[in-house]
Design an enzyme around this catalytic site. Structure first.
Site, PDB file in Angstrom:
ATOM      1  CB  SER A   1      -1.858  13.088   3.051  1.00  0.00           C
ATOM      2  OG  SER A   1      -3.177  12.551   2.949  1.00  0.00           O
TER       3      SER A   1
ATOM      4  N   GLY B   1      -3.963  15.992  -0.436  1.00  0.00           N
ATOM      5  CA  GLY B   1      -4.949  16.917  -1.003  1.00  0.00           C
ATOM      6  C   GLY B   1      -6.046  17.295  -0.036  1.00  0.00           C
TER       7      GLY B   1
ATOM      8  CG  HIS C   1      -1.888   1.104   1.301  1.00  0.00           C
ATOM      9  ND1 HIS C   1      -3.253   0.933   1.271  1.00  0.00           N
ATOM     10  CD2 HIS C   1      -1.684   2.438   1.391  1.00  0.00           C
ATOM     11  CE1 HIS C   1      -3.839   2.111   1.358  1.00  0.00           C
ATOM     12  NE2 HIS C   1      -2.919   3.036   1.444  1.00  0.00           N
TER      13      HIS C   1
ATOM     14  CG  HIS D   1      -9.084   4.472   4.084  1.00  0.00           C
ATOM     15  ND1 HIS D   1      -7.979   5.246   4.375  1.00  0.00           N
ATOM     16  CD2 HIS D   1     -10.114   5.040   4.767  1.00  0.00           C
ATOM     17  CE1 HIS D   1      -8.334   6.232   5.182  1.00  0.00           C
ATOM     18  NE2 HIS D   1      -9.617   6.137   5.447  1.00  0.00           N
TER      19      HIS D   1
ATOM     20  CG  HIS E   1      -5.308   3.044   7.191  1.00  0.00           C
ATOM     21  ND1 HIS E   1      -4.021   3.082   6.737  1.00  0.00           N
ATOM     22  CD2 HIS E   1      -6.071   3.598   6.215  1.00  0.00           C
ATOM     23  CE1 HIS E   1      -4.009   3.639   5.523  1.00  0.00           C
ATOM     24  NE2 HIS E   1      -5.235   3.957   5.181  1.00  0.00           N
TER      25      HIS E   1
ATOM     26  CG  ASP F   1      -0.993   5.340   3.880  1.00  0.00           C
ATOM     27  OD1 ASP F   1      -1.672   6.031   4.650  1.00  0.00           O
ATOM     28  OD2 ASP F   1      -1.287   5.195   2.680  1.00  0.00           O
TER      29      ASP F   1
END
Ligand SMILES: CC(C)C[C@H](NC(=O)C[C@H](N)C(=O)O)C(=O)O
Ligand SMILES: [Zn+2]
Ligand SMILES: [Zn+2]
Length: 384
Positions: free
Chosen positions: A284, A67, A59, A193, A222, A280
């Site tokens: 962000s 963004g 990932h 996610h 996550h 990840d």
């Protein structure tokens, strides 16, 4: 051809000191003693070094992501050298929150670039939103017809930034991914996610409970983002599901959520075969206040992937177990059948660790990218 002499091999199972012979991009022999007399054979003395399978990061926002705070918070794309330094020989690229200014065409091109520079790369089609963006207009066609596409993701659930997918939308998406994978001999995995929202893994357990789709069609990630979600994942694990822990959030988390620690706890409950880590990287890591207002962000780092494995080993987890979340386990759930373990016939993706378990040498597809901590294959635009 490359002959690695006297390496202490963890395949991840410990094999003891072995010689490993690589021909083109495959492992052709692993023996106690190999004598090879062939022209253009390079021999590397690996005495005192540990040979492990090349690391797989399932990932990574290889194109950049972000963004959530507006245009200036779009993160940078991944550099090849970061992968080499992280010992990552296989990377799966994905889009995230921003599926508008980031395109699958660019994601594919970046994956091709990384493959040309020397690692193995794959992509997921889609982004956070459902219905997912695709290349051909169809998830099934994308997976069947485009070799680099191994599944769909990262599809967001339980998150204020998701498309609020319905049960039927998630079922259809997973069914399409499954069929695409089946027809092409690939995983057709759905990388999910999971956000901080109160429904946690429920949308997924509802799909599994009300359809014939197996739980291993999903790789929810996550899971270590908060302790409520982590504790709720025990049910998912008990149903035979895999969970993926994000290593980049090491700095943002309280101790109990660090991947190395979570892996140790869950291993003690017998789940060590169902845990994967991913970085990840270049994604962000945004922070929002309780009203959902953006307050800032960090950027994920692929270097964090192995860091968490090393921490696990430093805190007493045997190396052959600590390696599982970034080698054998992730190769299994992604159905990358030629990766994740060191044995004859597998891809020649190998990392050598020094006595401090630091990355020393990296071989990907039978090519030496780093030797004795010196990167010898640079990225396209890096100083020669
Ligand atoms: C696990 C947490 C800390 C990070 C996580 N990152 C992404 O999902 C990727 C990001 N949104 C992007 O598109 O680049 C998040 O935002 O929740
Ligand atoms: Zn995410
Ligand atoms: Zn992500």
């Amino acid at each position: 051809m490359i002959l690695l002499k006297n390496a202490t091999v963890y395949s991840p199972e410990p094999l003891g000191v072995r010689d490993i012979l690589l021909a083109v991009d495959r492992i052709v022999a692993i023996e106690e003693q190999l004598t090879v007399c062939l022209p253009n054979l390079s021999v590397i003395d690996c005495s005192g070094k540990i040979a492990v399978p090349g690391f797989i990061d399932s990932h990574v926002h290889i194109l950049g992501g972000g963004g959530e705070g507006g245009f200036r918070t779009r993160t940078y794309e991944l550099s090849f050298s970061d992968l080499v330094r992280a010992g990552i020989t296989t990377v799966v690229g994905c889009l995230g929150t921003d599926g508008v200014t980031r395109s699958l065409e660019s994601l594919y091109a970046k994956a091709k670039a990384l493959e040309e520079e020397g690692v193995s790369s794959y992509i997921y089609v889609g982004s956070y939103r459902v219905p997912p963006v695709t290349l051909t207009g169809s998830i099934i066609k994308d997976i069947v017809l485009i070799d680099k596409v191994i599944g769909v993701g990262e599809v967001a659930i339980s998150d204020h930034r998701s498309s609020q997918p319905t049960l039927d939308e998630l079922k259809r998406l997973a069914a399409d991914a499954r069929i695409g994978g089946m027809l092409s001999g690939k995983a057709g995995v759905v990388n999910v996610h999971v956000g901080d929202g109160p429904t946690m893994l429920e949308p997924l357990t509802n799909v599994v409970k009300t359809s014939e789709i197996p739980i291993t069609q999903f790789l929810p990630t996550h899971i270590n983002r908060n302790s409520k979600l982590l504790h709720s994942s025990i049910e998912w694990l008990s149903m035979g599901g895999f969970i993926d822990l994000t290593t980049s959030i090491g700095g943002l988390l309280d101790e109990e959520l660090l991947p190395w620690r979570v892996f140790r706890e869950l291993s003690n409950e017998g789940f060590e075969g169902q845990i994967t880590f991913s970085s990840d990287g270049q994604g962000s890591l945004p922070r929002f206040d309780e009203k959902g207002n953006f307050v800032g962000l960090d950027v994920g780092r692929v270097l964090s992937l192995y860091e968490q494995v090393r921490m696990a080993a430093e805190h007493g987890t045997p190396l052959e177990k600590a390696l599982l979340p970034i080698t054998k386990n992730v190769a299994k759930i992604l159905k990358l059948v030629s990766k994740g373990t060191l044995s004859v016939g597998m891809d020649a993706d190998i990392v050598l660790l020094d006595q401090d378990l630091k990355i020393d040498t990296v071989v990907a597809k039978g090519k030496i990218l780093m030797l004795n901590k010196e990167q010898i294959v640079k990225g396209t635009f890096e100083a020669g």
